[in-house]
Design a protein around this motif. Structure first.
Motif, PDB file in Angstrom:
ATOM      1  N   GLN A 169      50.235  35.286  51.582  1.00 18.07           N
ATOM      2  CA  GLN A 169      51.358  36.097  50.674  1.00 18.07           C
ATOM      3  C   GLN A 169      50.999  37.436  51.110  1.00 18.07           C
ATOM      4  OE1 GLN A 169      51.491  38.124  47.892  1.00 18.07           O
ATOM      5  NE2 GLN A 169      53.750  38.190  47.834  1.00 18.07           N
ATOM      6  N   ASP A 170      49.885  37.926  51.263  1.00 22.62           N
ATOM      7  CA  ASP A 170      49.390  39.226  51.309  1.00 22.62           C
ATOM      8  C   ASP A 170      49.914  39.745  52.790  1.00 22.62           C
ATOM      9  OD1 ASP A 170      47.897  41.639  51.589  1.00 22.62           O
ATOM     10  OD2 ASP A 170      46.129  40.464  51.924  1.00 22.62           O
ATOM     11  N   LEU A 171      49.406  38.835  53.680  1.00 22.03           N
ATOM     12  CA  LEU A 171      49.723  39.326  55.005  1.00 22.03           C
ATOM     13  C   LEU A 171      51.094  39.249  55.365  1.00 22.03           C
ATOM     14  CD1 LEU A 171      47.155  36.970  57.009  1.00 22.03           C
ATOM     15  CD2 LEU A 171      47.124  39.342  56.186  1.00 22.03           C
ATOM     16  N   GLY A 173      53.563  39.789  53.211  1.00 24.16           N
ATOM     17  CA  GLY A 173      53.963  40.965  52.587  1.00 24.16           C
ATOM     18  C   GLY A 173      53.770  42.280  53.115  1.00 24.16           C
ATOM     19  N   GLN A 174      52.578  42.563  53.820  1.00 23.90           N
ATOM     20  CA  GLN A 174      52.497  43.625  54.469  1.00 23.90           C
ATOM     21  C   GLN A 174      53.724  43.832  55.709  1.00 23.90           C
ATOM     22  OE1 GLN A 174      48.516  44.827  55.451  1.00 23.90           O
ATOM     23  NE2 GLN A 174      47.504  43.391  54.159  1.00 23.90           N
ATOM     24  N   ARG A 177      56.910  44.674  54.428  1.00 21.39           N
ATOM     25  CA  ARG A 177      56.864  46.065  54.167  1.00 21.39           C
ATOM     26  C   ARG A 177      57.202  46.878  55.220  1.00 21.39           C
ATOM     27  NH1 ARG A 177      52.195  47.006  49.790  1.00 21.39           N
ATOM     28  NH2 ARG A 177      53.291  45.975  48.071  1.00 21.39           N
TER      29      ARG A 177
ATOM     30  N   ASP B  11      43.109  45.746  45.822  1.00 23.86           N
ATOM     31  CA  ASP B  11      44.268  45.207  46.761  1.00 23.86           C
ATOM     32  C   ASP B  11      45.377  45.272  46.286  1.00 23.86           C
ATOM     33  OD1 ASP B  11      43.965  42.759  49.250  1.00 23.86           O
ATOM     34  OD2 ASP B  11      46.060  43.558  48.728  1.00 23.86           O
ATOM     35  N   ASP B  12      46.762  45.690  46.757  1.00 26.71           N
ATOM     36  CA  ASP B  12      47.860  45.792  46.070  1.00 26.71           C
ATOM     37  C   ASP B  12      48.608  44.510  46.159  1.00 26.71           C
ATOM     38  OD1 ASP B  12      48.020  45.925  49.034  1.00 26.71           O
ATOM     39  OD2 ASP B  12      49.868  46.840  49.161  1.00 26.71           O
ATOM     40  N   PHE B  13      47.840  43.669  46.687  1.00 29.05           N
ATOM     41  CA  PHE B  13      48.866  42.227  46.553  1.00 29.05           C
ATOM     42  C   PHE B  13      48.153  41.389  45.432  1.00 29.05           C
ATOM     43  CE2 PHE B  13      50.918  43.393  50.266  1.00 29.05           C
ATOM     44  CZ  PHE B  13      52.132  42.813  50.153  1.00 29.05           C
ATOM     45  N   THR B  15      48.151  38.424  44.354  1.00 29.14           N
ATOM     46  CA  THR B  15      47.757  36.945  44.845  1.00 29.14           C
ATOM     47  C   THR B  15      46.376  37.352  45.618  1.00 29.14           C
ATOM     48  OG1 THR B  15      49.400  37.571  46.815  1.00 29.14           O
ATOM     49  CG2 THR B  15      50.014  35.741  45.214  1.00 29.14           C
ATOM     50  N   MET B  16      46.304  38.326  46.384  1.00 33.21           N
ATOM     51  CA  MET B  16      45.159  38.340  47.010  1.00 33.21           C
ATOM     52  C   MET B  16      44.013  38.672  46.217  1.00 33.21           C
ATOM     53  SD  MET B  16      43.430  38.200  49.483  1.00 33.21           S
ATOM     54  CE  MET B  16      44.336  37.734  50.796  1.00 33.21           C
ATOM     55  N   ASN B  58      45.106  48.831  53.778  1.00 37.26           N
ATOM     56  CA  ASN B  58      46.405  49.099  53.821  1.00 37.26           C
ATOM     57  C   ASN B  58      47.202  49.150  52.221  1.00 37.26           C
ATOM     58  OD1 ASN B  58      49.279  49.735  54.140  1.00 37.26           O
ATOM     59  ND2 ASN B  58      49.112  48.423  56.127  1.00 37.26           N
ATOM     60  N   ALA B  87      43.302  43.208  56.815  1.00 36.84           N
ATOM     61  CA  ALA B  87      44.056  42.845  57.911  1.00 36.84           C
ATOM     62  C   ALA B  87      44.117  43.617  59.062  1.00 36.84           C
ATOM     63  CB  ALA B  87      45.185  42.286  57.638  1.00 36.84           C
ATOM     64  N   LYS B 108      41.013  39.625  57.252  1.00 37.19           N
ATOM     65  CA  LYS B 108      41.973  38.672  56.597  1.00 37.19           C
ATOM     66  C   LYS B 108      42.740  37.804  57.862  1.00 37.19           C
ATOM     67  CE  LYS B 108      43.063  41.138  52.556  1.00 37.19           C
ATOM     68  NZ  LYS B 108      44.116  42.333  51.877  1.00 37.19           N
TER      69      LYS B 108
END
Lengths: 243, 127
Positions: A169-171, A173-174, A177, B11-13, B15-16, B58, B87, B108
């Motif tokens: 979800q993080d990857l 999501g980036q 964006r 972290d901005d997410f 979930t992470m 990021n 990442a 990541k």
């Protein structure tokens, strides 16, 4: 054309011709100067228009080349990015489902074995168990403890893997964006182009620099600056730098 | 190694952040706080009590590299162990992070074992 020339210069030329015929030097040169000045003014207007056109063409060219960049490189890149997101979500969903499917039977086996032990255990607690049944129960408890310990270790490990699988979800999501940013940029370029074609020259907007902020995850198939291929690469690079 | 260390996960997410927090809990570190970018992390760090910083690169607002530089520039925080969990995979970025004083760099997607190894390594080196 002849009429236009006549209207523009007729009067002056007649006056010039009259002054020449009359040998009136002062009038002749005054008319000649007026004629030259008018001609210079016309040239100046033409030149100004030409400069304006050139400036507008240059702006359009700058914008066109950004649009060409967007169309030729960034939009296909965005497609690759979204395909990659699709792949990431697909892999994560399958990985999660695999782990859940693996864990289900392990939990069920433990529950069933515990359930099977309840009846002989109750007889044992009530001191009503037969000696052979007692021996069988002890053997079953031994087997149960060993199996449950192994099975639950595996379930715990699977749960940890399920947790990690959500990292997609993080990857993704980036990446999304990044594509949103591209769409915004494309929109701005198109709006600018429309504005330019309607109201003359406008300067193209600058694209923000990303280096400091980060680029997001590497996408297979999109070439960028040299990147590491995994944690081992990172470790090697860092140990070379003394970290 | 003390398991009472207080971790800040940036972290901005969300979930992470949850993933990292859960993994840290599995490793025995129960004291974990969160922030969603450098701007929210820095006041938490300056308020004191954080022993270990795990940050993404990021992020909107203040990115992780700027946070790392801000930490190193603050005399009270300069020695804070910082693990980058990101990442971002360009060699120039990893070099940049190393020059800015990062203690570890995990790329990541990562595994629980990698995270554990890097934390142990950093704590071993800084203790």
């Amino acid at each position: 054309m002849t009429n236009a020339l006549q209207a523009e210069f007729g009067e002056t030329i007649t006056a010039l011709s009259d002054a020449l015929a009359a040998d009136n030097e002062g009038a002749f040169y005054a008319e000649l100067d007026a004629l030259l000045q008018r001609r210079e003014r016309m040239l100046f207007l033409d030149l100004r228009k030409l400069t304006g056109d050139l400036q507008s063409a240059l702006t359009r060219f700058r914008m066109d080349s950004r649009l060409v960049d967007l169309a030729e490189k960034d939009v296909p890149d965005a497609k690759l990015r979204l395909d990659h997101v699709l792949r990431l979500t697909d892999e994560a969903a399958h990985r999660t489902l695999d782990l859940v499917e693996q864990s289900g039977p392990l939990a069920e086996r433990t529950a069933r074995a515990a359930n099977d032990l309840q009846e002989p255990w109750k007889l044992f607690r009530d001191r009503k168990i037969a000696i052979e049944d007692f021996h069988r129960m002890v053997r079953n408890v031994d087997a149960f403890l060993e199996a449950a310990s192994g099975d639950m270790d595996k379930v715990r490990e699977n749960l940890s893997q399920v947790l990690l699988a959500q990292g997609y979800q993080d990857l993704s999501g980036q990446i999304i964006r990044g594509v949103t940013k591209l769409v915004t940029e494309l929109e701005i370029a198109l709006v600018d182009l429309v504005r330019l074609s309607q109201a003359g020259a406008r300067t193209a907007r600058q694209v923000s620099e990303e280096t400091r902020r980060g680029f997001g995850p590497p996408i297979p198939g999109i070439k960028t600056a040299p990147a590491v291929s995994g944690q081992q690469d990172v470790d090697a690079l860092l140990s070379g730098l003394g970290v | 190694m003390s398991k009472n260390l207080k971790f800040l996960v940036v972290d901005d997410f969300s979930t992470m952040r949850r993933i990292v927090k859960n993994l840290l809990n599995d490793l025995g570190y129960a004291n974990v706080v969160e922030a969603d970018d450098g701007n929210t992390a820095l006041p938490l760090l300056q308020a004191g009590g954080i022993d270990f910083l795990v940050t993404d690169w990021n992020m909107p607002g203040m990115p992780g590299l700027d946070l790392l530089k801000a930490v190193r520039a603050d005399p009270k925080l300069a020695k804070m162990p910082v693990l980058m969990l990101t990442a971002e995979a360009k060699r120039e970025q990893i070099i940049e992070a190393a020059q800015a004083g990062v203690n570890g760099y995990v790329i990541k997607p990562f595994t629980a074992i990698t995270l554990k190894e890097k934390i142990d390594k950093i704590l071993g080196a800084t203790s």
